[in-house]
Design an enzyme around this catalytic site. Sequence first.
Site, PDB file in Angstrom:
ATOM      1  N   ASN A  53       0.860  -1.382   0.065  1.00 12.83           N
ATOM      2  CA  ASN A  53       0.086   0.140  -0.006  1.00 12.83           C
ATOM      3  C   ASN A  53       0.967   1.190  -0.049  1.00 12.83           C
ATOM      4  OD1 ASN A  53      -1.685   2.180   0.523  1.00 12.83           O
ATOM      5  ND2 ASN A  53      -2.393   1.476   2.631  1.00 12.83           N
ATOM      6  N   LYS A 113       0.264   4.295  -0.170  1.00 10.19           N
ATOM      7  CA  LYS A 113      -0.344   5.387   0.249  1.00 10.19           C
ATOM      8  C   LYS A 113      -0.028   6.693  -0.480  1.00 10.19           C
ATOM      9  CE  LYS A 113       0.055   2.875   4.741  1.00 10.19           C
ATOM     10  NZ  LYS A 113       0.034   3.244   6.078  1.00 10.19           N
ATOM     11  N   HIS A 154      -9.411   1.572   4.861  1.00  4.35           N
ATOM     12  CA  HIS A 154      -8.037   1.573   5.507  1.00  4.35           C
ATOM     13  C   HIS A 154      -8.381   2.568   6.763  1.00  4.35           C
ATOM     14  CE1 HIS A 154      -3.968   2.684   6.395  1.00  4.35           C
ATOM     15  NE2 HIS A 154      -3.624   1.458   5.851  1.00  4.35           N
ATOM     16  N   GLU A 197      -6.593   4.746   7.860  1.00  2.00           N
ATOM     17  CA  GLU A 197      -6.371   6.377   7.551  1.00  2.00           C
ATOM     18  C   GLU A 197      -7.612   6.834   6.857  1.00  2.00           C
ATOM     19  OE1 GLU A 197      -2.606   5.693   5.351  1.00  2.00           O
ATOM     20  OE2 GLU A 197      -1.701   5.060   7.365  1.00  2.00           O
ATOM     21  N   GLU A 243      -5.370  -5.024  10.403  1.00  4.82           N
ATOM     22  CA  GLU A 243      -4.166  -3.828  10.743  1.00  4.82           C
ATOM     23  C   GLU A 243      -4.587  -3.181  11.956  1.00  4.82           C
ATOM     24  OE1 GLU A 243      -2.290  -2.622   6.737  1.00  4.82           O
ATOM     25  OE2 GLU A 243      -3.614  -1.318   7.363  1.00  4.82           O
ATOM     26  N   GLY A 272       2.614   2.150  10.702  1.00  5.42           N
ATOM     27  CA  GLY A 272       3.682   3.501  10.502  1.00  5.42           C
ATOM     28  C   GLY A 272       4.367   3.793  11.787  1.00  5.42           C
ATOM     29  N   SER A 280       3.561  -1.977  10.092  1.00  4.34           N
ATOM     30  CA  SER A 280       4.887  -2.292  10.558  1.00  4.34           C
ATOM     31  C   SER A 280       5.677  -3.860  10.268  1.00  4.34           C
ATOM     32  CB  SER A 280       5.317  -1.690  11.882  1.00  4.34           C
ATOM     33  OG  SER A 280       5.006  -0.288  12.099  1.00  4.34           O
TER      34      SER A 280
HETATM   35  P1  13P Z   1       3.194   0.338   7.685  1.00  5.05           P
HETATM   36  O1  13P Z   1       3.619  -0.893   7.067  1.00  5.05           O
HETATM   37  O2  13P Z   1       4.045   1.795   7.045  1.00  5.05           O
HETATM   38  O3  13P Z   1       3.081   0.110   8.964  1.00  5.05           O
HETATM   39  O4  13P Z   1       1.684   0.554   7.020  1.00  5.05           O
HETATM   40  C1  13P Z   1       0.973  -0.516   7.215  1.00  5.05           C
HETATM   41  C2  13P Z   1      -0.550  -0.157   6.267  1.00  5.05           C
HETATM   42  O5  13P Z   1      -1.248   0.568   6.800  1.00  5.05           O
HETATM   43  C3  13P Z   1      -0.725  -0.952   5.177  1.00  5.05           C
HETATM   44  O6  13P Z   1      -2.071  -0.605   4.797  1.00  5.05           O
END
Ligand code: 13P
Length: 256
Positions: free
Chosen positions: A13, A15, A98, A100, A170, A176, A216
């Site tokens: 992903n 982002k 997601h 976010e 997640e 992150g 992560s």
């Molecule tokens: P990270 O791997 O950067 O923690 O992000 C995970 C994520 O949100 C994947 O959708």
Amino acid sequence: MNKNLRKAIIAGNWKMNKNRAEAKTLIEELKPLVANAGCEVVICVPFTNLETALAATEGSNIKVGAENCHFAKSGAYTGEISADMLAEMGVEYVVIGHSERRQYFGETDTTVNLRTKAALEAGLKVILCVGEMLEDRENNITEELVALQTKIALKDVTKEQLKNVIIAYEPVWAIGTGKTATAQQANEVCSLIRATIEKVYDKEAADAMTIQYGGSMNAANAEELVAQPDVDGGLIGGASLKAEDFSIIVKAATNG
Ligand code: 13P
């Protein structure tokens, strides 16, 4: 525990990262590194990189996904992209719900359900994200919350349509932050999601469901995570932006 009944999927992903030139470079680096992958390899990229990604991955084993879609077929939704628009381009996957999107853009379980149904109706494969906040875990409601998110997101999704759904667990506190769930924590919740699928659908559907872990996940911890009995791959943020790291995770899933 029937890992051989389902497909392991490693999805990146990206982002809101990479311009078109950077996207092309990353994909060209990635292609030879994952050419012999024993799992499905997907990159979910910003809308502006979809065309570039589709062209660059043509003839390779890398599948392309978007990071969101709207639930309406068309209409007065300034700034949004419909599932049909993605499908028409040749996009195969879409990330829905997601954390976010939920945290910063007001997504609710109900809109996640609407978007999931629209994507499935358009013929897309949905990577449906669920997961608890740190506060939820501390309040000991992870189990209830994740089951609820899963049930609402899949309301009115048929067993046949469910074959095109992948669930990504997640935990928001692990995204992150560099703070990964332990392999045991990841497996525990993935297993609970599978049990929820069995309750709502049946054992066959639950056994066939690909459930990823995300948060992560990186080149160093992927192997242990994807080896868990109920973890069928990963949804990778930061580490998917580096070809070498992402390919190591793909290899881990191949072996796991
Ligand atoms: P990270 O791997 O950067 O923690 O992000 C995970 C994520 O949100 C994947 O959708």
